[in-house]
Design a protein around this motif. Structure first.
Motif, mmCIF file in Angstrom:
data_model
loop_
_atom_site.group_PDB
_atom_site.id
_atom_site.type_symbol
_atom_site.label_atom_id
_atom_site.label_comp_id
_atom_site.label_asym_id
_atom_site.label_seq_id
_atom_site.Cartn_x
_atom_site.Cartn_y
_atom_site.Cartn_z
ATOM 1 N N ALA A 1 -1.437 6.334 2.277
ATOM 2 C CA ALA A 1 -2.308 5.155 2.286
ATOM 3 C C ALA A 1 -2.576 4.682 3.708
ATOM 4 O O ALA A 1 -3.653 4.138 3.997
ATOM 5 C CB ALA A 1 -1.676 4.032 1.467
ATOM 6 N N ALA B 1 0.830 -1.207 0.000
ATOM 7 C CA ALA B 1 0.000 0.000 0.000
ATOM 8 C C ALA B 1 0.863 1.255 0.000
ATOM 9 O O ALA B 1 0.584 2.219 -0.721
ATOM 10 C CB ALA B 1 -0.920 0.001 1.215
ATOM 11 N N ARG C 1 -6.278 -2.441 1.366
ATOM 12 C CA ARG C 1 -5.342 -3.224 2.188
ATOM 13 C C ARG C 1 -5.792 -3.264 3.644
ATOM 14 O O ARG C 1 -5.652 -4.275 4.329
ATOM 15 C CB ARG C 1 -3.933 -2.648 2.093
ATOM 16 C CG ARG C 1 -3.205 -2.899 0.792
ATOM 17 C CD ARG C 1 -2.959 -4.373 0.547
ATOM 18 N NE ARG C 1 -4.007 -5.001 -0.246
ATOM 19 C CZ ARG C 1 -4.164 -6.295 -0.375
ATOM 20 N NH1 ARG C 1 -3.362 -7.147 0.235
ATOM 21 N NH2 ARG C 1 -5.138 -6.785 -1.100
ATOM 22 N N LYS D 1 -5.781 2.121 -2.259
ATOM 23 C CA LYS D 1 -4.847 1.103 -1.770
ATOM 24 C C LYS D 1 -4.875 1.015 -0.253
ATOM 25 O O LYS D 1 -4.809 -0.073 0.331
ATOM 26 C CB LYS D 1 -3.420 1.398 -2.250
ATOM 27 C CG LYS D 1 -3.258 1.328 -3.756
ATOM 28 C CD LYS D 1 -3.712 -0.014 -4.308
ATOM 29 C CE LYS D 1 -3.646 -0.050 -5.825
ATOM 30 N NZ LYS D 1 -4.195 -1.309 -6.386
ATOM 31 N N GLY D 2 -4.976 2.162 0.417
ATOM 32 C CA GLY D 2 -5.031 2.159 1.875
ATOM 33 C C GLY D 2 -6.283 1.484 2.402
ATOM 34 O O GLY D 2 -6.209 0.623 3.283
#
Length: 454
Positions: free
Chosen positions: A99, A91, A277, A273-274
């Motif tokens: 992220a 991430a 994930r 992405k943060g």
């Protein structure tokens, strides 16, 4: 094979980056407000119950269930996996330090979602034909939808989780162990795969009681080992701690302003992405951990809801956060590495070759505990679909997947595991939303009746 892999990647892209982020964040916001910010109101009680179970008598896991602490340990065993080492690094590498900020948001909202999951898992748990308590999304999905549609949705969830976690997911975890031990000690990957499979089978054949004992012992040890090892690196680079938090907060909204940030990082990348994930690390809303929380021996469903929220907190705000701070304080992002390799590099800046060894040992604890947890979740659904007699066959098949997973990384298998992971969220999420009135009713019963009498 290449065409099929591309199709799976396309499906996973739309699921993970759009549908699931909207659904899980929306669900988290919904339950946060509907339950009166329970992750804030119930945080202290959750910590008290969690650490009270750690330092005082934990209770025994009989054939009929687990103690509350053992159920939490089994849930955390599944939550704290390779994603806490590789997921956070990926991430950051793709979305920049910002992220991590969006991981925090996802975890905060996810605490309300997992609270709701635990309540429904407790309310609709059952005693199976083998005399063991069992529960999970298949049972509360059936409660949400009467008739054929409920049976179909529950069966769909059961099949998805068995393949996503029990088979393909555990192959991924095994590969992480084998690869890290090969890097650190030169042990051939197939040898490590067989060793992991034999140990896993020993745990599996002991049933719920042995699984509970293993997780309640291994989870505190692995958490303490990683926390201490990571804190040493962070405090060694203490001058960069203010920079790390500045990079995380500013990078969430202006990635380009962060020196040494990921090339091409944007707010959209940092957020997607943060959040993705974060959600897949703590598993809130995925429907996996309710299987553990269903079998806990508690007096009221809300009591296990408090404990379930603590699992998300430990996974994201403690373990995953430490990985992020190690990477950022050591300024390892510009190396261009990603995944576990980035984490290994960050630790090696202080430990040298010992960094590879440290990550290998942590990877073993993290991944093996996840194999045990995911096996248990899949087992509950095997019983639901085929009955208790099918468990022995399932145990052997999981061990075969563990051995095969150690041999080589097959992209299609890995991507299908991610895709099935994403798909199983949908029936679970639909069931929770339909049952939101029931969730509120159980929640209110605790605060208006049970807690006052107690």
């Amino acid at each position: 094979m290449e065409t099929l892999n591309n199709i799976v990647l396309t499906i996973q892209h739309y699921l993970a980056d759009y549908i699931l982020i909207i659904a899980l964040l929306g669900g988290g916001i919904w339950f946060t407000f509907r339950l009166g910010f329970i992750q804030v109101r119930g945080f202290g009680e959750g910590m008290r119950r969690t650490f009270g179970g750690l330092f005082h008598k934990k209770g025994e896991a009989g054939a009929d269930g687990m103690s509350s602490f053992q159920a939490l340990a089994t849930a955390i065993a599944a939550q704290v996996g390779t994603g806490n080492i590789a997921g956070a690094a990926t991430a950051i590498a793709v979305g920049g330090p910002g992220a991590i900020f969006w991981m925090w948001i996802a975890a905060f909202l996810g605490m309300a979602t997992i609270y709701a999951e635990a309540l429904m898992a407790q309310k609709y748990k059952q005693v199976g034909a083998d005399g063991e308590v069992t529960g999970g999304p298949v049972y509360y999905i059936r409660a949400a939808f009467k008739g054929g549609f409920g049976k179909f949705l529950a069966a769909l969830f059961a099949v998805l989780i068995i393949f996503a976690l029990g088979f393909m997911g555990n192959a991924v975890q095994s590969n992480s162990i084998a690869a890290s031990f090969h890097t650190a000690f030169g042990i051939p990957q197939p040898v490590m795969g067989v060793v992991v499979a034999v140990i896993a089978l020993f745990v599996f054949v002991g049933g719920m009681k042995r699984i509970a004992k293993v997780t309640e012992i291994i989870v505190p040890i692995m958490a303490a080992l990683y926390i201490v090892g990571a804190l040493i690196v962070i405090f060694y680079n203490w001058r960069n701690i203010p920079y790390a938090f500045h990079a995380i907060v500013v990078g969430a909204f202006n990635p380009a302003a962060i020196s040494g940030g990921a090339v091409g990082a944007t707010i959209k990348l940092a957020l997607t992405k943060g959040v993705a994930r974060g959600l897949f690390s703590n598993e809130a809303g995925m429907g996996s951990t309710p299987h553990a929380h269903a079998v806990a021996k508690v007096n009221h469903p809300v009591e296990q809801g408090f404990v379930a929220m603590t699992g998300v907190f430990i996974d994201t705000f403690v373990v995953l956060n430490l990985t992020a701070l190690v990477i950022i304080t050591t300024k390892s992002i510009p190396t261009g590495l990603t995944g576990a390799e980035l984490s290994q590099y960050a630790f090696s800046t202080l430990y040298g070759k010992g960094g590879d060894i440290f990550i290998a040992i942590c990877m073993f604890f993290f991944a093996f505990s996840t194999i045990v947890g995911w096996y248990f979740f899949g087992q509950a659904n095997i019983k639901y679909l085929f009955g208790p007699k099918a468990v022995k066959i399932y145990s052997v098949l999981v061990c075969v997947c563990v051995v095969l997973g150690s041999l080589a990384q097959v992209d299609l298998v890995w991507n299908m595991a991610d895709c099935f992971n994403s798909m199983m969220v949908i029936p679970n999420f639909i069931g929770l939303i339909v049952l939101s009135k029931t969730i509120k009713k159980v929640h209110d019963d605790y605060f208006q009746n049970y807690a006052k009498k107690k």
